[in-house]
Every structure is written in structure tokens, then in C-alpha cells.
Design a protein around this motif. Structure first.
Motif, PDB file in Angstrom:
ATOM      1  N   MET A 120      77.222  68.178-119.844  1.00 41.99           N
ATOM      2  CA  MET A 120      76.197  67.255-119.360  1.00 41.99           C
ATOM      3  C   MET A 120      74.852  67.540-120.024  1.00 41.99           C
ATOM      4  N   ASP A 121      74.488  68.811-120.104  1.00 46.94           N
ATOM      5  CA  ASP A 121      73.206  69.176-120.713  1.00 46.94           C
ATOM      6  C   ASP A 121      73.168  68.820-122.199  1.00 46.94           C
ATOM      7  N   ALA A 122      74.312  68.978-122.887  1.00 49.38           N
ATOM      8  CA  ALA A 122      74.369  68.614-124.303  1.00 49.38           C
ATOM      9  C   ALA A 122      74.181  67.105-124.473  1.00 49.38           C
ATOM     10  N   THR A 123      74.796  66.326-123.595  1.00 47.12           N
ATOM     11  CA  THR A 123      74.659  64.866-123.641  1.00 47.12           C
ATOM     12  C   THR A 123      73.215  64.446-123.414  1.00 47.12           C
ATOM     13  N   ILE A 124      72.601  65.026-122.394  1.00 48.72           N
ATOM     14  CA  ILE A 124      71.199  64.708-122.090  1.00 48.72           C
ATOM     15  C   ILE A 124      70.291  65.080-123.261  1.00 48.72           C
ATOM     16  N   GLU A 125      70.538  66.235-123.853  1.00 54.85           N
ATOM     17  CA  GLU A 125      69.687  66.706-124.955  1.00 54.85           C
ATOM     18  C   GLU A 125      69.713  65.758-126.137  1.00 54.85           C
ATOM     19  N   ILE A 126      70.898  65.315-126.555  1.00 47.04           N
ATOM     20  CA  ILE A 126      70.938  64.482-127.762  1.00 47.04           C
ATOM     21  C   ILE A 126      70.458  63.053-127.481  1.00 47.04           C
TER      22      ILE A 126
ATOM     23  N   LYS B  90      74.379  60.313-112.433  1.00 50.39           N
ATOM     24  CA  LYS B  90      73.500  61.411-112.833  1.00 50.39           C
ATOM     25  C   LYS B  90      72.642  61.004-114.029  1.00 50.39           C
ATOM     26  N   LEU B  91      73.266  60.370-115.009  1.00 50.72           N
ATOM     27  CA  LEU B  91      72.534  59.968-116.210  1.00 50.72           C
ATOM     28  C   LEU B  91      71.552  58.837-115.925  1.00 50.72           C
ATOM     29  N   GLU B  92      71.907  57.938-115.022  1.00 53.41           N
ATOM     30  CA  GLU B  92      71.005  56.834-114.680  1.00 53.41           C
ATOM     31  C   GLU B  92      69.748  57.344-113.982  1.00 53.41           C
ATOM     32  N   ARG B  93      69.874  58.428-113.230  1.00 55.97           N
ATOM     33  CA  ARG B  93      68.690  59.013-112.588  1.00 55.97           C
ATOM     34  C   ARG B  93      67.757  59.636-113.632  1.00 55.97           C
ATOM     35  N   ILE B  94      68.350  60.179-114.684  1.00 52.32           N
ATOM     36  CA  ILE B  94      67.555  60.825-115.735  1.00 52.32           C
ATOM     37  C   ILE B  94      66.972  59.801-116.705  1.00 52.32           C
ATOM     38  N   PHE B  95      67.749  58.729-116.988  1.00 53.17           N
ATOM     39  CA  PHE B  95      67.312  57.684-117.929  1.00 53.17           C
ATOM     40  C   PHE B  95      67.327  56.320-117.223  1.00 53.17           C
ATOM     41  N   PRO B  96      66.385  56.086-116.311  1.00 48.89           N
ATOM     42  CA  PRO B  96      66.425  54.864-115.487  1.00 48.89           C
ATOM     43  C   PRO B  96      66.225  53.572-116.264  1.00 48.89           C
ATOM     44  N   THR B  97      65.653  53.631-117.470  1.00 49.25           N
ATOM     45  CA  THR B  97      65.406  52.401-118.231  1.00 49.25           C
ATOM     46  C   THR B  97      66.575  52.000-119.125  1.00 49.25           C
ATOM     47  N   LEU B  98      67.596  52.849-119.197  1.00 49.61           N
ATOM     48  CA  LEU B  98      68.726  52.566-120.077  1.00 49.61           C
ATOM     49  C   LEU B  98      69.888  51.950-119.305  1.00 49.61           C
ATOM     50  N   LYS B  99      70.577  51.033-119.944  1.00 52.77           N
ATOM     51  CA  LYS B  99      71.811  50.497-119.384  1.00 52.77           C
ATOM     52  C   LYS B  99      72.949  51.420-119.818  1.00 52.77           C
TER      53      LYS B  99
ATOM     54  N   VAL C   9      63.492  55.851-130.726  1.00 49.62           N
ATOM     55  CA  VAL C   9      64.432  54.761-131.004  1.00 49.62           C
ATOM     56  C   VAL C   9      64.579  53.908-129.744  1.00 49.62           C
ATOM     57  N   ASP C  10      64.506  52.598-129.908  1.00 52.64           N
ATOM     58  CA  ASP C  10      64.550  51.660-128.781  1.00 52.64           C
ATOM     59  C   ASP C  10      66.004  51.421-128.352  1.00 52.64           C
ATOM     60  N   VAL C  11      66.582  52.407-127.704  1.00 53.96           N
ATOM     61  CA  VAL C  11      67.959  52.293-127.223  1.00 53.96           C
ATOM     62  C   VAL C  11      67.977  51.467-125.933  1.00 53.96           C
ATOM     63  N   ARG C  12      68.789  50.436-125.923  1.00 48.14           N
ATOM     64  CA  ARG C  12      68.908  49.567-124.743  1.00 48.14           C
ATOM     65  C   ARG C  12      70.200  49.847-123.972  1.00 48.14           C
ATOM     66  N   GLU C  13      71.282  50.114-124.728  1.00 48.28           N
ATOM     67  CA  GLU C  13      72.589  50.318-124.087  1.00 48.28           C
ATOM     68  C   GLU C  13      73.185  51.638-124.551  1.00 48.28           C
ATOM     69  N   VAL C  14      73.799  52.357-123.606  1.00 47.01           N
ATOM     70  CA  VAL C  14      74.432  53.638-123.905  1.00 47.01           C
ATOM     71  C   VAL C  14      75.852  53.619-123.375  1.00 47.01           C
ATOM     72  N   TYR C  15      76.798  54.035-124.203  1.00 46.58           N
ATOM     73  CA  TYR C  15      78.207  54.110-123.816  1.00 46.58           C
ATOM     74  C   TYR C  15      78.698  55.544-124.030  1.00 46.58           C
TER      75      TYR C  15
ATOM     76  N   VAL D  81      67.062  61.387-129.418  1.00 42.98           N
ATOM     77  CA  VAL D  81      67.010  60.095-130.105  1.00 42.98           C
ATOM     78  C   VAL D  81      65.982  59.169-129.456  1.00 42.98           C
ATOM     79  N   VAL D  82      66.044  59.043-128.123  1.00 43.88           N
ATOM     80  CA  VAL D  82      65.215  58.060-127.412  1.00 43.88           C
ATOM     81  C   VAL D  82      63.760  58.502-127.299  1.00 43.88           C
ATOM     82  N   ARG D  83      63.526  59.747-126.883  1.00 39.09           N
ATOM     83  CA  ARG D  83      62.154  60.207-126.655  1.00 39.09           C
ATOM     84  C   ARG D  83      61.519  60.799-127.916  1.00 39.09           C
ATOM     85  N   ASP D  84      62.223  61.729-128.548  1.00 40.15           N
ATOM     86  CA  ASP D  84      61.614  62.446-129.673  1.00 40.15           C
ATOM     87  C   ASP D  84      61.531  61.607-130.944  1.00 40.15           C
TER      88      ASP D  84
END
Length: 344
Positions: free
Chosen positions: A159-165, A194-203, A175-181, A169-172
Motif C-alpha cells: 500500500m505504501d509503495a502504491t501511495i508513494e509512486i 483507503k486510496l480515495e481518502r488519501i487522493f480524494p480528487t482522483l477517480k 501530472v493531471d491524473v484524472r483516473e487511476v486503475y 507522479v501527481v504531486r511531485d
């Protein structure tokens, strides 16, 4: 069954291609690391200005995440994130290059696709970017082998590895990421929340078998798989060089895929286990295969002394006799030159 694709015109050069996501120094030292490609030319990040100072419209993107090497006892677990403009998602990845789950593509096809992704002038290079998080066998094990509430299990590390990468991309890189799969092994709904709480603006969509459903996840799967395969080769070549430095005539057997179900891997572990140190940075000591082998093959037990009231342990207490009592001066006298342990 492995299959070919429209990008199947690969050569021997593809199979020997070492992607820039390989950090040999970190791999050999047992360090985890992250790698990010530059943002490709076809993508305009947030905050980009034109030559006359006007703010340019950012490029809406899609991003996929997948991993390779969750189950092996040898080598790193690698997470990959792959992103590109939303309007190219299916046309470029699915139609032009037939990306699919890396496990169903041949090694040659995977290698060819990875080379194209990293070759300037190719459409994949100009339009797509990716990120890699390589979790070393040493770091995976040290987290899993902590005690009590400090245990850092594999799911938490993943989970931490997923959040980090994604953040990388998005913050550092803006990149205007709209959708994540994202592909998952566990409960997709829990993971997604869990991921939606961390990245509330992403689908965000988390699904099992996402690597065969969404082309961007398929591409992330290829980037992660090729990186892990080459990383395993780097580690094996280092072990081979060390063995041949001791005995130039020795030709150690290969360790195969690195999975516990692979007889070559198990055979290599048996033949190359040091009774004191086990193996090197290439091995996950927290895996049952390694633990059982250390226990059944006579791995040496070390008794550490208890601290005194001042928090200091006495040196002579490090040397324990067969009866379990401190051997004092005998232990100190025999510290040098008496290491002799047989493996049966």
C-alpha cells in the motif's frame, strides 16, 4: 498461455535491454529505491506556462498501477505506475501495441515493449511515463520480521509503495491524473476506500485482474515485470561473480524464477546457505522456505547478552558454551580463527 502482440518484432537486443529503472548499486546493497521517467513531451503538467507567460491547459491523464514479484523468496517486489493522456489510453496501448497482463506476454514481447517505452522518438516514449518502486528482499523481510505492533506486513508495504509512486507522479511532477486503475490481490473495496481518502480528487478503480482489463495497468505490469526480471539477473550475476572469485572452476546452478515452487530456486537455496548468515540481500528471510531451511539445516543460533543496569552488555557474555553458560575467557580466546560449522 503466453502470447505475441503487434509489437512482437523483437530482437536479441530487446532481451538484453537494461531499462533505466534498474539501479544496480541499490539492488546490490539491499536498498529499496524509486525511479521516475521525465514527464513525456505529449503531457503538459499543471502550472506550465507558455513562452509569453500564459498558463497552459494541463493534459488529462490516466494512470495504472500493478506489481511484479509479490510471491518469490528471491529478489525485490516491484511496483509500477504507468500514465498517459486519457485520449490515447485505448488507441495507443490496446490497439497499436496490444498491451496485456505481463504474465500472458512472452519475455521477448515484454522486453520489446519496455525498450519502446524508453526509446526517444517512439510514440510510447513521447506520450507515456512510468514510475517504479523496488522493494528489496532485505527491506521486505526486516519489516515483516518486526515484533508486536511494529510488524510491517507485506500488504502495508505494498500500500505504501502504491501511495508513494502515485504521489510522485501527481504531486511531485504535477501530472493531471484524472483516473487511476489498480490491480489488487486483497479486498478491492477496502483497498479503494483507503486510496480515495488519501487522493480524494482522483477517480480510483481497484479491481482484481485489472492488468487484463485496463491497458494502463497492463503497461504498468510490463514495466514492473521487466524491471524485476532484470533486477534478478543483476543480483544473480553478482552472486555468480563472488562464487567464481572463490573458485574459478565453479559453475553454480541457476536459481530459476526465485519462487518457492521452483525446484531450481529451492535447490540453489539449499546449496548456497551460509550456516551463520544464511544468504545475501537477494533473499527474503521472512519467507517460510528460508525460515524452514535455516531451522532444519542447522543454522547457528546466537544468544545476545542482557544489558546491565546501565544498558551495557558485557563482551564475554557474547560467547556462550554448549551448556548455555558464559565461557568467559575461553570464548574471548577463541574469537579468532575457530569458525567451523558443517551443514548436513
Amino acid at each position: 498461455m503466453m502470447k505475441e502482440s503487434k509489437s512482437a518484432n523483437f530482437t536479441q537486443e530487446d532481451l538484453s535491454f537494461v531499462p533505466p529503472s534498474i539501479d544496480s548499486a541499490s539492488l546490490l546493497s539491499g536498498e529499496s529505491y524509486a525511479y521516475y521517467t521525465p514527464v513525456p513531451a505529449a503531457i503538459t503538467p499543471h502550472g506550465t506556462k507558455s513562452e509569453n507567460g500564459d498558463l497552459l491547459e494541463s493534459t488529462p491523464c490516466v494512470l495504472g498501477v500493478d506489481e511484479a514479484g509479490r510471491g518469490p523468496v528471491l529478489g525485490p517486489m516491484v511496483y509500477g505506475a504507468f500514465y498517459l493522456p486519457l485520449d490515447l489510453h485505448h488507441s495507443l496501448l490496446a490497439e497499436e501495441h496490444s498491451f496485456d497482463d505481463s504474465k500472458v506476454l512472452t519475455p521477448g514481447v515484454r522486453a520489446n515493449l519496455m525498450r519502446l517505452i524508453n526509446t526517444p522518438g517512439q510514440k510510447l516514449f513521447e506520450s507515456c511515463g512510468y514510475a517504479i518502486k523496488s522493494l528489496s528482499a532485505r527491506d521486505i523481510s526486516s519489516g515483516m520480521m518486526r515484533t508486536g505492533t511494529a510488524v510491517y506486513n507485506l500488504n502495508a508495504q505494498a500500500m505504501d509503495a502504491t501511495i508513494e509512486i502515485i504521489r510522485g507522479v501527481v504531486r511531485d511532477r504535477s501530472v493531471d491524473v484524472r483516473e487511476v486503475y489498480i490491480d489488487t490481490i486483497g479486498n478491492p473495496a477496502t483497498y479503494q476506500q483507503k486510496l480515495e481518502r488519501i487522493f480524494p480528487t482522483l477517480k480510483i478503480t481497484v479491481a482484481k485482474k485489472a492488468d487484463s482489463l485496463y491497458p494502463c495497468v497492463s503497461a504498468a505490469s510490463v514495466a514492473a515485470k521487466v524491471t524485476r526480471d532484470v533486477a534478478l539477473e543483476v543480483l544473480y550475476e553478482a552472486v555468480l561473480r563472488a562464487k567464481q572469485a572463490e573458485d574459478a572452476s565453479e559453475t553454480p546452478e541457476t536459481w530459476g524464477s526465485g519462487y518457492p515452487s521452483d525446484s531450481k530456486c529451492v535447490g540453489w537455496l539449499r546449496q548456497n546457505m551460509d550456516p551463520i548468515f544464511g544468504w545475501g540481500n537477494e533473499c527474503r528471510f521472512s519467507w517460510g522456505t528460508a525460515k524452514e531451511m535455516l531451522e532444519t539445516k542447522g543454522g547457528a543460533r546466537v544468544d545476545w547478552p542482557e544489558d546491565d543496569e546501565d544498558g551495557n552488555g558485557r563482551l564475554d557474555q557474547l560467547f556462550i558454551s554448549g551448556s548455555g553458560k558464559a565461557s568467559g575467557q575461553d570464548g574471548l580466546r577463541n574469537w579468532y580463527g575457530n569458525r567451523k560449522v558443517e551443514i548436513i
